[in-house]
Design a protein around this motif. Structure first.
Motif, mmCIF file in Angstrom:
data_model
loop_
_atom_site.group_PDB
_atom_site.id
_atom_site.type_symbol
_atom_site.label_atom_id
_atom_site.label_comp_id
_atom_site.label_asym_id
_atom_site.label_seq_id
_atom_site.Cartn_x
_atom_site.Cartn_y
_atom_site.Cartn_z
ATOM 1 N N MET A 1 93.673 69.648 -117.235
ATOM 2 C CA MET A 1 94.854 69.873 -116.845
ATOM 3 C C MET A 1 95.465 70.119 -118.036
ATOM 4 S SD MET A 1 95.806 67.930 -113.254
ATOM 5 C CE MET A 1 94.965 68.874 -111.935
ATOM 6 N N ALA A 2 96.488 70.493 -118.258
ATOM 7 C CA ALA A 2 97.568 70.839 -119.239
ATOM 8 C C ALA A 2 98.614 69.433 -119.043
ATOM 9 C CB ALA A 2 97.777 72.882 -118.589
ATOM 10 N N GLN A 3 99.094 69.218 -120.168
ATOM 11 C CA GLN A 3 99.806 68.608 -120.144
ATOM 12 C C GLN A 3 100.967 68.517 -119.593
ATOM 13 O OE1 GLN A 3 99.692 65.207 -121.886
ATOM 14 N NE2 GLN A 3 97.090 65.544 -121.835
ATOM 15 N N SER A 4 102.092 67.384 -119.236
ATOM 16 C CA SER A 4 102.901 67.116 -118.251
ATOM 17 C C SER A 4 103.543 68.123 -119.259
ATOM 18 C CB SER A 4 103.417 65.965 -117.817
ATOM 19 O OG SER A 4 105.047 66.399 -117.149
ATOM 20 N N SER A 5 105.087 69.335 -118.613
ATOM 21 C CA SER A 5 105.600 70.167 -118.990
ATOM 22 C C SER A 5 107.414 69.267 -119.323
ATOM 23 C CB SER A 5 106.754 70.915 -118.184
ATOM 24 O OG SER A 5 105.047 72.079 -118.139
ATOM 25 N N LYS A 6 107.729 69.115 -120.320
ATOM 26 C CA LYS A 6 109.587 68.057 -120.644
ATOM 27 C C LYS A 6 110.316 68.411 -119.408
ATOM 28 C CE LYS A 6 112.059 66.889 -124.012
ATOM 29 N NZ LYS A 6 112.685 66.950 -125.406
ATOM 30 N N PHE A 7 110.412 69.794 -119.100
ATOM 31 C CA PHE A 7 111.263 69.620 -117.998
ATOM 32 C C PHE A 7 111.325 70.392 -116.739
ATOM 33 C CE2 PHE A 7 113.540 70.209 -122.670
ATOM 34 C CZ PHE A 7 114.299 69.181 -121.995
ATOM 35 N N VAL A 8 111.126 69.738 -115.645
ATOM 36 C CA VAL A 8 110.579 70.480 -114.648
ATOM 37 C C VAL A 8 111.965 70.389 -112.870
ATOM 38 C CG1 VAL A 8 109.038 70.325 -112.346
ATOM 39 C CG2 VAL A 8 108.070 69.542 -115.213
ATOM 40 N N HIS A 9 111.865 71.055 -112.291
ATOM 41 C CA HIS A 9 112.832 71.380 -111.659
ATOM 42 C C HIS A 9 111.606 71.355 -109.885
ATOM 43 C CE1 HIS A 9 116.727 72.355 -113.025
ATOM 44 N NE2 HIS A 9 116.422 71.172 -114.020
ATOM 45 N N LEU A 10 111.871 70.560 -109.243
ATOM 46 C CA LEU A 10 111.306 70.846 -107.971
ATOM 47 C C LEU A 10 112.268 71.112 -107.340
ATOM 48 C CD1 LEU A 10 110.177 69.979 -105.457
ATOM 49 C CD2 LEU A 10 110.494 67.827 -105.150
ATOM 50 N N ILE A 11 112.528 72.391 -106.344
ATOM 51 C CA ILE A 11 113.542 73.358 -105.293
ATOM 52 C C ILE A 11 112.578 72.667 -104.141
ATOM 53 C CG2 ILE A 11 114.104 75.350 -104.324
ATOM 54 C CD1 ILE A 11 114.429 76.459 -107.640
ATOM 55 N N ILE A 12 113.402 72.070 -103.536
ATOM 56 C CA ILE A 12 112.474 71.411 -102.529
ATOM 57 C C ILE A 12 113.682 72.343 -100.800
ATOM 58 C CG2 ILE A 12 113.374 69.391 -102.061
ATOM 59 C CD1 ILE A 12 111.240 67.679 -100.737
ATOM 60 N N ASN A 13 112.543 72.544 -99.707
ATOM 61 C CA ASN A 13 113.612 73.233 -98.715
ATOM 62 C C ASN A 13 114.528 71.992 -97.835
ATOM 63 O OD1 ASN A 13 114.248 73.470 -95.660
ATOM 64 N ND2 ASN A 13 112.873 75.057 -95.932
ATOM 65 N N GLY A 14 115.349 72.026 -97.506
ATOM 66 C CA GLY A 14 116.281 70.337 -96.844
ATOM 67 C C GLY A 14 115.689 70.515 -96.037
ATOM 68 N N LYS A 15 115.006 70.956 -95.194
ATOM 69 C CA LYS A 15 113.834 70.075 -93.810
ATOM 70 C C LYS A 15 113.246 69.066 -94.433
ATOM 71 C CE LYS A 15 114.966 74.725 -91.246
ATOM 72 N NZ LYS A 15 114.374 75.255 -90.424
ATOM 73 N N SER A 16 112.789 69.615 -95.948
ATOM 74 C CA SER A 16 111.238 68.445 -95.881
ATOM 75 C C SER A 16 112.238 67.041 -96.672
ATOM 76 C CB SER A 16 110.582 68.924 -96.641
ATOM 77 O OG SER A 16 110.241 70.470 -96.002
ATOM 78 N N ALA A 17 113.520 67.789 -97.188
ATOM 79 C CA ALA A 17 113.806 66.039 -99.160
ATOM 80 C C ALA A 17 113.198 65.058 -97.929
ATOM 81 C CB ALA A 17 114.760 67.050 -98.808
ATOM 82 N N GLN A 18 114.018 64.883 -96.867
ATOM 83 C CA GLN A 18 113.540 63.613 -96.305
ATOM 84 C C GLN A 18 112.745 62.634 -95.981
ATOM 85 O OE1 GLN A 18 116.353 61.541 -96.536
ATOM 86 N NE2 GLN A 18 117.556 62.872 -98.386
ATOM 87 N N ILE A 19 111.062 63.834 -96.006
ATOM 88 C CA ILE A 19 109.676 63.326 -95.453
ATOM 89 C C ILE A 19 110.137 61.606 -96.077
ATOM 90 C CG2 ILE A 19 106.937 63.338 -95.237
ATOM 91 C CD1 ILE A 19 108.309 66.428 -95.142
ATOM 92 N N PRO A 20 109.500 60.572 -95.860
ATOM 93 C CA PRO A 20 109.041 59.756 -96.515
ATOM 94 C C PRO A 20 108.301 60.012 -97.577
ATOM 95 C CG PRO A 20 109.345 58.560 -94.386
ATOM 96 C CD PRO A 20 109.775 60.195 -94.434
ATOM 97 N N GLU A 21 106.798 60.883 -97.978
ATOM 98 C CA GLU A 21 105.514 60.954 -98.545
ATOM 99 C C GLU A 21 105.985 61.785 -99.783
ATOM 100 O OE1 GLU A 21 104.015 59.880 -93.934
ATOM 101 O OE2 GLU A 21 105.564 61.388 -95.261
ATOM 102 N N VAL A 22 107.266 62.313 -99.344
ATOM 103 C CA VAL A 22 107.473 63.642 -100.560
ATOM 104 C C VAL A 22 108.425 62.285 -101.277
ATOM 105 C CG1 VAL A 22 109.216 64.813 -100.923
ATOM 106 C CG2 VAL A 22 107.392 65.266 -99.010
ATOM 107 N N ARG A 23 109.167 61.907 -100.517
ATOM 108 C CA ARG A 23 110.604 60.687 -101.451
ATOM 109 C C ARG A 23 109.460 59.591 -102.210
ATOM 110 N NH1 ARG A 23 115.257 60.999 -100.545
ATOM 111 N NH2 ARG A 23 115.947 58.908 -101.406
ATOM 112 N N GLU A 24 108.018 59.312 -101.668
ATOM 113 C CA GLU A 24 107.607 58.510 -102.473
ATOM 114 C C GLU A 24 106.203 59.078 -103.370
ATOM 115 O OE1 GLU A 24 104.464 57.083 -99.274
ATOM 116 O OE2 GLU A 24 106.217 55.270 -98.189
#
Length: 308
Positions: A1-24
């Protein structure tokens, strides 16, 4: 696997933003040293705007968190950015069907999916264009597009053998086939259509594999044409051909081409990666290897090797 990118944006659907597993999962990946900024979409167009802003800020990787529609909007945003500035795309599957993620072979649990999205090697993949729209997985049209919008299980019944149920549904809906003309560089077909599937990826409708030979990096669309049928006997023949996917059967035809156009006298229902349209005519083309996608090196949808 490649190394992690320095700058990353997660663009997430508002309906999914509060899912506990996602936040974890976000918290866990940050603890591992990933610099991850979260952007939450609220309405249509937010995803494209956030992609443009990320590219302007020099973000090297964008993760689309949501279902096939969210992925499609982020892809459209990437395609609106000049090629040299397009960030690599990762996917955090959070939809009800996740057809594209399933086809690619992405993890479906939030933490492993996000880890691959952040650190996975980038593969150059094709993107399909239909007018001003883009799609990375599949466009389905005809009766299939109508029922996948409202009753996905009906398409499963068609392809899985529930013939009596579907015939009853067709009579109840007073179904009429869609007359259309399909044209591609190698040929033309005029036919009453029941289902049209135009695949860059392989599956749609909640798990139906409509283009089993499709690859994301071969520069070709895999097209499935299902002609109109009018009896239970015809349907049995159709289902038999669906199993074999002949190049030119009585009811089923498969086409591999770089470009396809369609015209009709009526508005034809079309579903682009989960987004409905009604069009009298359209043309689909491919932009080969247009974006970099973080995905497993062993994915069955790849021909080529990852870029170093």
């Amino acid at each position: 696997m490649a190394q992690s990118s320095k700058f990353v944006h997660l663009i997430i659907n508002g309906k999914s933003a509060q899912i506990p597993e996602v936040r974890e999962a976000v918290a866990a990946l940050r603890e591992k040293g990933h610099a991850l900024d979260v952007r939450v979409t609220w309405e249509g167009g937010d995803g494209m705007r956030m992609v443009r802003e990320a590219a302007d800020q020099g973000v090297s990787r964008i993760v689309a968190g949501g279902g096939d529609g969210t992925v499609s909007e982020v892809v459209a945003g990437l395609m609106a950015v000049e090629a040299a500035r397009r960030p690599t795309l990762g996917i955090l599957p959070l939809g009800s069907a996740n057809d594209f993620a399933h086809g690619v072979g992405l993890p479906l649990e939030p933490q492993p999916a996000l880890e691959l999205a952040l650190s996975g090697g980038g593969h150059a993949v094709d993107v399909a264009r239909l007018g001003d729209d883009c799609f990375i997985n599949m466009a389905t049209g005809g009766f299939g597009a109508e029922i996948t919008t409202s009753t996905p299980v009906a398409l499963k019944r068609l392809l899985g053998g529930g013939a009596y149920s579907l015939m009853g549904m067709l009579k109840a809906w007073r179904y009429q086939p869609y007359q259309g003309v399909l044209s591609w560089p190698e040929g033309e077909l005029t036919t009453p259509l029941f289902l049209l599937a135009i695949g860059n990826g392989r599956q749609a409708g909640g798990g139906q594999c409509l283009a089993p030979a499709a690859k994301l990096d071969d520069g070709l669309l895999d097209v499935l044409v299902v002609r109109h049928f009018s009896s239970l006997h015809d349907m049995r023949q159709l289902l038999s051909e669906i199993e074999r996917l002949p190049e030119d059967g009585e009811f089923v035809r498969t086409i591999r081409t770089s470009r396809l156009s369609f015209r009709s006298d009526a508005r034809f229902p079309l579903n682009l990666d989960g987004e409905p349209r009604h069009l009298e005519h359209f043309e689909v083309s491919l932009e080969p290897r247009a974006i970099m996608l973080a995905m497993p090196d062993t994915s069955e949808l790849l021909n080529a090797s990852p870029r170093p």
